[in-house]
Design a protein around this motif. Structure first.
Motif, PDB file in Angstrom:
ATOM      1  N   LYS A  82       0.817  -1.219   0.000  1.00 47.29           N
ATOM      2  CA  LYS A  82       0.000   0.000   0.000  1.00 47.29           C
ATOM      3  C   LYS A  82       0.852   1.270   0.000  1.00 47.29           C
ATOM      4  O   LYS A  82       0.311   2.369  -0.130  1.00 47.29           O
ATOM      5  CB  LYS A  82      -0.911   0.004   1.226  1.00 47.29           C
ATOM      6  N   PHE A  83       2.161   1.105   0.168  1.00 46.86           N
ATOM      7  CA  PHE A  83       3.053   2.262   0.293  1.00 46.86           C
ATOM      8  C   PHE A  83       3.696   2.562  -1.049  1.00 46.86           C
ATOM      9  O   PHE A  83       4.335   1.697  -1.654  1.00 46.86           O
ATOM     10  CB  PHE A  83       4.126   1.967   1.351  1.00 46.86           C
ATOM     11  N   ILE A  84       3.556   3.767  -1.501  1.00 42.15           N
ATOM     12  CA  ILE A  84       4.128   4.168  -2.799  1.00 42.15           C
ATOM     13  C   ILE A  84       5.551   4.668  -2.578  1.00 42.15           C
ATOM     14  O   ILE A  84       5.790   5.543  -1.742  1.00 42.15           O
ATOM     15  CB  ILE A  84       3.279   5.272  -3.456  1.00 42.15           C
ATOM     16  N   GLN A  85       6.485   4.104  -3.329  1.00 39.71           N
ATOM     17  CA  GLN A  85       7.869   4.560  -3.215  1.00 39.71           C
ATOM     18  C   GLN A  85       8.528   4.571  -4.584  1.00 39.71           C
ATOM     19  O   GLN A  85       8.023   3.949  -5.536  1.00 39.71           O
ATOM     20  CB  GLN A  85       8.656   3.687  -2.244  1.00 39.71           C
ATOM     21  N   ASP A  86       9.645   5.264  -4.667  1.00 40.37           N
ATOM     22  CA  ASP A  86      10.329   5.458  -5.941  1.00 40.37           C
ATOM     23  C   ASP A  86      11.365   4.347  -6.139  1.00 40.37           C
ATOM     24  O   ASP A  86      12.538   4.497  -5.792  1.00 40.37           O
ATOM     25  CB  ASP A  86      10.993   6.833  -5.973  1.00 40.37           C
ATOM     26  N   ARG A  87      10.923   3.222  -6.676  1.00 41.46           N
ATOM     27  CA  ARG A  87      11.830   2.094  -6.901  1.00 41.46           C
ATOM     28  C   ARG A  87      12.886   2.436  -7.956  1.00 41.46           C
ATOM     29  O   ARG A  87      14.040   1.986  -7.866  1.00 41.46           O
ATOM     30  CB  ARG A  87      11.036   0.853  -7.323  1.00 41.46           C
ATOM     31  N   LYS A  88      12.487   3.202  -8.962  1.00 35.50           N
ATOM     32  CA  LYS A  88      13.432   3.561 -10.025  1.00 35.50           C
ATOM     33  C   LYS A  88      14.600   4.366  -9.464  1.00 35.50           C
ATOM     34  O   LYS A  88      15.762   4.130  -9.818  1.00 35.50           O
ATOM     35  CB  LYS A  88      12.718   4.358 -11.108  1.00 35.50           C
ATOM     36  N   LEU A  89      14.317   5.299  -8.581  1.00 29.03           N
ATOM     37  CA  LEU A  89      15.371   6.105  -7.964  1.00 29.03           C
ATOM     38  C   LEU A  89      16.316   5.230  -7.150  1.00 29.03           C
ATOM     39  O   LEU A  89      17.546   5.401  -7.190  1.00 29.03           O
ATOM     40  CB  LEU A  89      14.745   7.168  -7.069  1.00 29.03           C
ATOM     41  N   LEU A  90      15.757   4.286  -6.398  1.00 28.23           N
ATOM     42  CA  LEU A  90      16.570   3.361  -5.608  1.00 28.23           C
ATOM     43  C   LEU A  90      17.513   2.575  -6.507  1.00 28.23           C
ATOM     44  O   LEU A  90      18.715   2.447  -6.219  1.00 28.23           O
ATOM     45  CB  LEU A  90      15.663   2.415  -4.826  1.00 28.23           C
ATOM     46  N   VAL A  91      16.988   2.032  -7.607  1.00 23.45           N
ATOM     47  CA  VAL A  91      17.814   1.229  -8.518  1.00 23.45           C
ATOM     48  C   VAL A  91      18.898   2.090  -9.162  1.00 23.45           C
ATOM     49  O   VAL A  91      20.053   1.655  -9.292  1.00 23.45           O
ATOM     50  CB  VAL A  91      16.924   0.556  -9.584  1.00 23.45           C
TER      51      VAL A  91
END
Length: 531
Positions: free
Chosen positions: A52-61
Motif C-alpha cells: 500500500k506504500f508508494i515509493q520510488d523504486r526507479k530512484l533506488l535502482v
C-alpha cells in the motif's frame, strides 16, 4: 570445513536481556510496541502493508547502479538490483556501521541471516521476490567503537587523528594493521587469500565506506547481497519533509517520547530522542544540530544557521543532514521496499520505541527479527569437553558453577548432604508439630534449634566440596582454558572475535558453513561444531 549444529533456547544461555526474551516469548507487555509477529504470518502481513506504500523504486535502482559501478559486476547482485523495479519484490534488511575489517563476528552473522531469510521466504512465497540488503551506517562518528578489532585476544587499534563520520575517513594507516594481521594469519591455509582481500578493499579505496563496500561485495556477492550506502543527496532528498519537521517542529522527538513513557514502565529504554534528531555532516564534521539563541548551532563548531538559512541548506544539500538512531530506521524504510529488519538485542530494543513514529509518517513498520547468534566450537575444544564428560551447553554456566558441577558429578553424589539435610528438616518439622499442640510459644525456640543444626550441615557440605575441588586442579585449568576460548572476556564469542582467524583457517567454507547453519525465523541460539 564440515560442520554440524545444535540449538539452545535463548533463555537458557544467560546472555540475553529481559526485553529480548520477552519479545521472543511474545510477552503481552511488549505486544503494543511492534506491528507484526516475527513469524510467517507476520511477514505476510508486512508484505500486505508494504504493497500500500508508494515509493520510488526507479530512484533506488539508479542509486544502487551508481554505487555498484566501482566493483566487478556480479550476476546475482545485478539480478537482485533489477528485481527491485518490480512491485512484487521486497527486501530483508540488516544494518551496521562500517567497523574496520567488519568488527565483531556478528557483523557477518546478521548478513548471512538476512540472506537465509530472503531465500526461505522465496521458497514459501515463490510468487514474490526477496532481496537481502545490508544498510551501511557509514555516517556514525564513533571511532572508538569502529576503529579497532580483536585478533586472538589482542586489541588492534587504528591510530588516526581523523574526525567526523567514520565512513568518510581515508584509510591511511590501515596498511600497518593489515601487515600485523598478515604476520599472524598468512601462515594459515587461507591466510594469504584473506590478506589480499583486505589489501584490495582497504588500500585501494578513498575512504572506509567504499572499502567496506568492496569487502562485503567480495565476500557476499555470490549470495546476491546488496549493500547500500545511504549517504547520498539523491536518497536523502526523499526525507526532506521529515527532516524539516524535525528541525522546525521537533515532531519526531515528541512522538517517540510518548512511546518511551509507556515502554519505560516495564523495560529499560535503549535510545532517547532529542529535540532535534539530526547531525550536520560535512567534511570532517558530524555534530548534533541544536536550537540555541534563536538559531541553529552545530555543536562543537562555529557553524550557525538562521531558520531561513537552515531551510535553504536542507533543500540544497540534503546529504549534509545525518539522521540519528531515532530517524535512521524511518529513512531506511522510506527508501527500501522492506518487510523485515534483522537486528541484535539492542537494535530490536530501540526499534520497539519507533512504531508510533512510523504510524505518524504513514511508513510501514517492518517485522523485527532477532539476528542469529552462534558459538563456533573447533574440534580440538569439543574433544577436550568430551574427555571431561561434559557437553558444550554446560559451558554457558559461570566457570565456578561449572567446576562445582563437574566435581560433584565425578564424586557420584558423595559430596552432597541432601538426604541428611532433608532428614534433619523433617525431624524438626515433626517436633514442631508436636510442640505446637502443647504450647505455641515453643515454636520460635524450635525454629532457632533447627537453624542452628541445619546451617552447620550446609557449611560442612561446602567444606567437603572445597576439599574435593583441590583434587581437580587439572580439570579446573582445562575448564578455564576452554571457557576462555569459547567465551572470551567472559562474553559471547560473537561480540568479541572477528571473522578473520576463521576465514584464514577455513576460507570461504566458513562463510558457507555459517550460511547453512543460519536459521530464518526459527529463533534459537546455534552452536556450530567443526566435524
Amino acid at each position: 570445513m564440515n560442520c554440524s549444529t545444535t540449538q539452545l533456547p535463548y533463555s537458557t544461555t544467560g546472555f540475553f536481556s529481559k526485553v529480548v526474551i520477552d519479545y521472543l516469548n511474545q510477552s503481552p507487555e511488549l505486544r503494543p510496541f511492534y506491528e507484526h509477529l516475527p513469524n510467517m504470518d507476520g511477514l505476510k502481513a508486512a508484505i500486505s502493508n508494504r504493497r500500500k506504500f508508494i515509493q520510488d523504486r526507479k530512484l533506488l535502482v539508479e542509486a544502487l547502479q551508481e554505487q555498484y559501478s566501482i566493483v566487478p559486476a556480479s550476476e546475482a547482485v545485478q539480478q537482485n538490483i533489477q528485481l527491485l523495479l518490480s512491485d512484487n519484490t521486497f527486501t530483508i534488511t540488516t544494518a551496521h556501521q562500517p567497523a574496520i575489517f567488519t568488527g565483531h563476528l556478528y557483523f557477518i552473522y546478521k548478513i548471512l541471516h538476512t540472506v537465509r531469510l530472503a531465500n526461505q521466504l522465496k521458497q514459501e512465497m515463490p510468487e514474490n521476490n526477496f532481496v537481502p540488503v545490508f544498510w551501511m551506517g557509514s555516517e556514525d562518528a564513533d571511532l572508538d567503537e569502529l576503529g579497532n578489532v580483536w585478533l586472538n585476544g589482542e586489541k588492534l587499534v587504528w591510530n588516526t587523528r581523523q574526525t567526523g563520520a567514520v565512513g568518510h575517513m581515508n584509510t591511511k594507516g590501515l596498511d600497518l594493521l593489515i601487515n600485523r594481521i598478515a604476520g599472524e594469519l598468512s601462515v594459515q591455509p587461507h591466510g594469504e587469500e584473506l590478506v589480499q582481500l583486505l589489501r584490495d578493499a582497504y588500500l585501494n579505496s578513498p575512504n572506509i565506506q567504499i572499502a567496506t563496500f568492496k569487502l562485503l561485495h567480495n565476500l557476499f556477492a555470490e549470495y546476491g547481497l546488496i549493500t547500500i550506502i545511504p549517504d547520498t543527496a539523491k536518497l536523502k532528498r526523499q526525507m526532506v519533509s521529515v527532516f524539516e519537521d524535525d528541525l522546525f517542529h521537533q515532531t519526531p522527538g515528541s512522538v517517540v517520547e510518548k512511546t518511551i513513557a509507556k515502554l519505560g514502565e516495564h523495560y529499560k529504554v535503549q535510545a532517547n530522542p532529542r529535540a532535534i534528531n539530526l547531525f550536520y555532516l560535512k567534511d570532517n564534521v558530524r555534530e548534533l544540530i541544536e536550537w540555541k539563541n534563536d538559531g541553529y548551532e552545530v555543536r562543537n563548531t562555529s557553524i550557525r544557521f538562521s531558520k531561513e538559512d537552515m531551510a535553504v541548506e536542507l533543500n540544497e544539500y540534503p546529504e549534509r543532514f545525518s539522521p540519528n538512531v531515532i530517524l535512521r530506521g524511518l529513512y531506511q524504510e522510506t527508501i527500501l521496499p522492506n518487510i523485515a529488519f534483522i537486528g541484535g538485542g539492542g537494535e530490536t530494543s530501540y526499534w520497539l520505541e519507533l512504531k508510533d513514529l512510523f504510524h505518524h509518517y504513514k511508513v510501514p513498520f517492518p517485522a523485527l527479527v532477532l539476528r542469529n547468534s552462534f558459538l563456533v566450537v573447533e574440534k580440538k575444544w569439543e574433544e577436550k569437553i568430551d574427555r571431561m564428560g561434559l557437553q558444550i551447553a554446560d559451558f554457558f554456566q559461570p566457570e565456578q558453577q561449572l567446576f562445582t558441577s563437574l566435581v560433584t558429578k565425578q564424586a557420584n553424589g558423595h559430596l552432597k548432604l541432601t538426604s541428611e539435610l532433608s532428614a534433619t528438616t523433617a525431624l524438626y518439622d515433626s517436633i514442631r508439630e508436636k510442640a505446637g499442640q502443647i504450647d505455641e510459644s515453643l515454636l520460635a525456640h524450635i525454629e532457632a534449634l533447627k537453624a542452628r543444626t541445619v546451617k552447620p550441615l550446609q557449611e560442612l557440605e561446602k567444606k567437603m566440596i572445597r576439599a574435593e575441588k583441590r583434587k581437580y586442579s587439572s580439570e579446573q585449568q582445562q575448564i578455564h582454558q576452554i571457557r576462555e576460548a569459547l567465551f572470551p572476556t567472559g562474553g559471547l564469542q560473537e561480540r568479541v572475535e572477528n571473522f578473520m582467524p576463521y576465514f584464514a583457517k577455513w576460507g570461504r567454507q566458513f562463510i558457507d558453513c555459517v550460511y547453512h547453519s543460519s536459521l530464518g525465523i526459527e529463533q534459537e541460539f546455534v552452536i556450530i561444531r567443526e566435524s
